[in-house]
Design an enzyme around this catalytic site. Structure first.
Site, PDB file in Angstrom:
ATOM      1  N   SER A 135     -25.293 -36.994  67.366  1.00 34.10           N
ATOM      2  CA  SER A 135     -24.541 -36.504  66.308  1.00 34.10           C
ATOM      3  C   SER A 135     -25.463 -36.433  65.076  1.00 34.10           C
ATOM      4  O   SER A 135     -24.957 -35.525  64.219  1.00 34.10           O
ATOM      5  CB  SER A 135     -23.532 -37.642  65.872  1.00 34.10           C
ATOM      6  N   HIS A 158     -22.558 -31.208  71.597  1.00 37.61           N
ATOM      7  CA  HIS A 158     -21.976 -32.012  70.557  1.00 37.61           C
ATOM      8  C   HIS A 158     -20.206 -32.062  70.896  1.00 37.61           C
ATOM      9  O   HIS A 158     -19.768 -31.129  70.486  1.00 37.61           O
ATOM     10  CB  HIS A 158     -22.429 -32.002  69.360  1.00 37.61           C
ATOM     11  N   GLU A 170     -19.863 -28.331  69.776  1.00 37.31           N
ATOM     12  CA  GLU A 170     -20.989 -27.668  68.974  1.00 37.31           C
ATOM     13  C   GLU A 170     -22.078 -27.476  70.167  1.00 37.31           C
ATOM     14  O   GLU A 170     -22.596 -28.277  70.460  1.00 37.31           O
ATOM     15  CB  GLU A 170     -21.151 -28.418  67.899  1.00 37.31           C
ATOM     16  N   ASN A 208     -19.989 -32.159  61.110  1.00 32.83           N
ATOM     17  CA  ASN A 208     -20.366 -33.382  60.216  1.00 32.83           C
ATOM     18  C   ASN A 208     -21.353 -33.242  59.059  1.00 32.83           C
ATOM     19  O   ASN A 208     -21.225 -33.957  58.031  1.00 32.83           O
ATOM     20  CB  ASN A 208     -21.413 -34.600  61.134  1.00 32.83           C
TER      21      ASN A 208
HETATM   22  P1  NAI Z   1     -21.887 -46.367  73.077  1.00 33.35           P
HETATM   23  O1  NAI Z   1     -22.436 -47.466  72.621  1.00 33.35           O
HETATM   24  O2  NAI Z   1     -20.322 -46.445  73.205  1.00 33.35           O
HETATM   25  O3  NAI Z   1     -22.457 -45.943  74.386  1.00 33.35           O
HETATM   26  C1  NAI Z   1     -23.452 -45.760  74.809  1.00 33.35           C
HETATM   27  C2  NAI Z   1     -23.864 -46.138  76.095  1.00 33.35           C
HETATM   28  O4  NAI Z   1     -25.252 -45.650  76.768  1.00 33.35           O
HETATM   29  C3  NAI Z   1     -23.816 -47.524  76.428  1.00 33.35           C
HETATM   30  O5  NAI Z   1     -23.109 -48.022  77.504  1.00 33.35           O
HETATM   31  C4  NAI Z   1     -25.250 -48.072  76.829  1.00 33.35           C
HETATM   32  O6  NAI Z   1     -25.533 -48.910  77.766  1.00 33.35           O
HETATM   33  C5  NAI Z   1     -26.039 -46.786  77.255  1.00 33.35           C
HETATM   34  N1  NAI Z   1     -27.240 -46.719  77.095  1.00 33.35           N
HETATM   35  C6  NAI Z   1     -28.020 -47.169  76.132  1.00 33.35           C
HETATM   36  N2  NAI Z   1     -29.369 -46.740  76.721  1.00 33.35           N
HETATM   37  C7  NAI Z   1     -29.547 -46.136  77.736  1.00 33.35           C
HETATM   38  C8  NAI Z   1     -30.397 -45.706  78.621  1.00 33.35           C
HETATM   39  N3  NAI Z   1     -31.786 -45.737  78.253  1.00 33.35           N
HETATM   40  N4  NAI Z   1     -30.256 -45.167  79.713  1.00 33.35           N
HETATM   41  C9  NAI Z   1     -28.752 -45.147  80.225  1.00 33.35           C
HETATM   42  N5  NAI Z   1     -27.794 -45.541  79.415  1.00 33.35           N
HETATM   43  C10 NAI Z   1     -28.026 -46.146  78.182  1.00 33.35           C
HETATM   44  O7  NAI Z   1     -21.904 -44.911  72.202  1.00 33.35           O
HETATM   45  P2  NAI Z   1     -21.278 -43.695  71.951  1.00 33.35           P
HETATM   46  O8  NAI Z   1     -20.283 -43.890  70.821  1.00 33.35           O
HETATM   47  O9  NAI Z   1     -20.731 -43.355  73.432  1.00 33.35           O
HETATM   48  O10 NAI Z   1     -22.366 -42.577  71.593  1.00 33.35           O
HETATM   49  C11 NAI Z   1     -23.382 -41.975  72.302  1.00 33.35           C
HETATM   50  C12 NAI Z   1     -24.009 -40.970  71.713  1.00 33.35           C
HETATM   51  O11 NAI Z   1     -22.932 -39.964  71.494  1.00 33.35           O
HETATM   52  C13 NAI Z   1     -24.856 -41.240  70.618  1.00 33.35           C
HETATM   53  O12 NAI Z   1     -25.980 -40.485  70.641  1.00 33.35           O
HETATM   54  C14 NAI Z   1     -23.929 -40.747  69.329  1.00 33.35           C
HETATM   55  O13 NAI Z   1     -24.495 -40.456  68.143  1.00 33.35           O
HETATM   56  C15 NAI Z   1     -23.171 -39.841  69.953  1.00 33.35           C
HETATM   57  N6  NAI Z   1     -21.793 -39.259  69.536  1.00 33.35           N
HETATM   58  C16 NAI Z   1     -20.849 -40.270  69.058  1.00 33.35           C
HETATM   59  C17 NAI Z   1     -19.687 -40.035  68.724  1.00 33.35           C
HETATM   60  C18 NAI Z   1     -18.773 -41.103  68.391  1.00 33.35           C
HETATM   61  O14 NAI Z   1     -17.635 -40.811  67.673  1.00 33.35           O
HETATM   62  N7  NAI Z   1     -19.031 -42.376  68.638  1.00 33.35           N
HETATM   63  C19 NAI Z   1     -19.204 -38.449  68.553  1.00 33.35           C
HETATM   64  C20 NAI Z   1     -20.076 -37.675  68.940  1.00 33.35           C
HETATM   65  C21 NAI Z   1     -21.542 -37.989  69.374  1.00 33.35           C
END
Ligand code: NAI
Length: 305
Positions: A135, A158, A170, A208
């Site tokens: 993001s 995205h 995006e 964003n």
């Molecule tokens: P989250 O914390 O819910 O999930 C992240 C997952 O990645 C966790 O299950 C974790 O165990 C896993 N993980 C961490 N390091 C890892 C690795 N080296 N290899 C494999 N798995 C790994 O986070 P979320 O909210 O799903 O965000 C993920 C990405 O998406 C981030 O880059 C965030 O900026 C982006 N994003 C988030 C949004 C949101 O509203 N939460 C919206 C759009 C993008």
């Protein structure tokens, strides 16, 4: 459009590897599986994969109910069909081996993302397209961990939370991205039922870039004591047609995330500094551990119902 002779022969995208089985990764895996793509969902532990499966199950039940309101057997059929397209593993390198497309949705940390993509670059076939769902980080910076060739096939993809409901994707174009790869990403985006827009690799892309400064300014209204959170939210819903007000939206997104993004952009630049100056009320709430809905309290209190 002239094809460069060095262009890598592209294959139709059939197999998608999604790395990170959290909120976003699970959502992306779900919508891809619903569109009959073969999905491999990867995380570091079995527990995290189980969490991803639970997120998908809860969400897909709602989708199935909408599709077949009266028919429980058909609902179950729909759920089973989608799950048949999803496999899970903790071995990301193995999962890269037959991926046409890799979508990364792990923790928002540039070093961790770069290390992952470096490893994946060595493991994945030549034709595999790499995407990050970041993001707030620069896609170009993340892509620097990969080879010259791979960077021509490296984009931002995205999605928005909640993925099954939000129609936009995006597609973030770096300077190096090949047009043919962009076209493939636009096509697969549509296949999974989303609408793509194209954007250069700039802080916040489109959504964003506009939303974050707007929300920060809403916090400043509170800081200056000009209006209450309720009045700000009511004003923007009824006066500007927003589905959620900026304060409740911030609680939904997570105040730690809001702060992380604003702080990050202030450091990396590329955006007018006055748009992301610190806001006291935000810093205070985060320091108190009031992070929004997920912690029970943010600007609003979600513990009493
Ligand atoms: P989250 O914390 O819910 O999930 C992240 C997952 O990645 C966790 O299950 C974790 O165990 C896993 N993980 C961490 N390091 C890892 C690795 N080296 N290899 C494999 N798995 C790994 O986070 P979320 O909210 O799903 O965000 C993920 C990405 O998406 C981030 O880059 C965030 O900026 C982006 N994003 C988030 C949004 C949101 O509203 N939460 C919206 C759009 C993008």
């Amino acid at each position: 459009r002239a094809m460069s002779t060095s262009a890598i022969q592209q294959k139709e995208i059939r197999n998608i590897t999604v790395i990170g089985a959290g909120l976003m990764g699970a959502g992306i895996a779900q919508v891809a599986a619903q569109a009959q793509l073969k999905v491999t969902l990867v995380d570091t532990t079995d527990k995290a994969l189980e969490n991803g499966r639970t997120i998908i199950t809860n969400s897909i039940k709602r989708v199935a109910k909408k599709k077949h309101p009266e028919d429980q057997a058909k609902q179950q059929e729909y759920i089973d069909a989608a799950f048949q397209n999803i496999s899970t593993t903790t071995d990301s390198k193995q999962a890269a081996k037959d991926a046409d497309l890799i979508v990364e949705a792990i923790v928002e940390n540039i070093k961790v993302k770069q290390q992952l993509f470096k490893d994946l670059d060595a493991a994945a076939p030549e034709h595999t397209i790499f995407c990050s769902n970041t993001s707030s980080l620069s896609v170009t910076e993340i892509a620097k961990a990969t080879s010259d060739k791979r960077r021509q096939q490296f984009a931002g993809l995205h999605f928005f939370n909640p993925v099954p409901a939000m129609k936009l994707v995006e597609i973030v174009r770096t300077e190096e991205l090949q047009d043919t790869v962009f076209d493939q990403l636009a096509e697969v985006t549509k296949k999974i039922g989303k609408t793509p827009v194209s954007c250069k690799d700039t802080p916040g892309f489109i959504v964003n870039r506009l939303l974050v400064p707007y929300m920060l300014e809403a916090f400043r209204i509170l800081d200056r004591g000009e209006a209450s959170p309720q009045d700000v939210d009511t004003a923007m819903k009824l006066g500007a047609g927003m589905p959620m007000g900026p304060i409740e939206l911030a609680d939904f997104v997570g105040l730690d995330t809001m702060k992380f993004i604003a702080d990050g952009w202030r450091e990396t630049g590329g955006i007018e500094p006055s748009l992301v100056t610190p806001v006291k009320v935000l810093d205070d709430l985060v320091a108190e551990g009031r992070l929004g809905r997920k912690s029970g309290k943010g600007f609003y209190d979600y513990t009493k119902k």
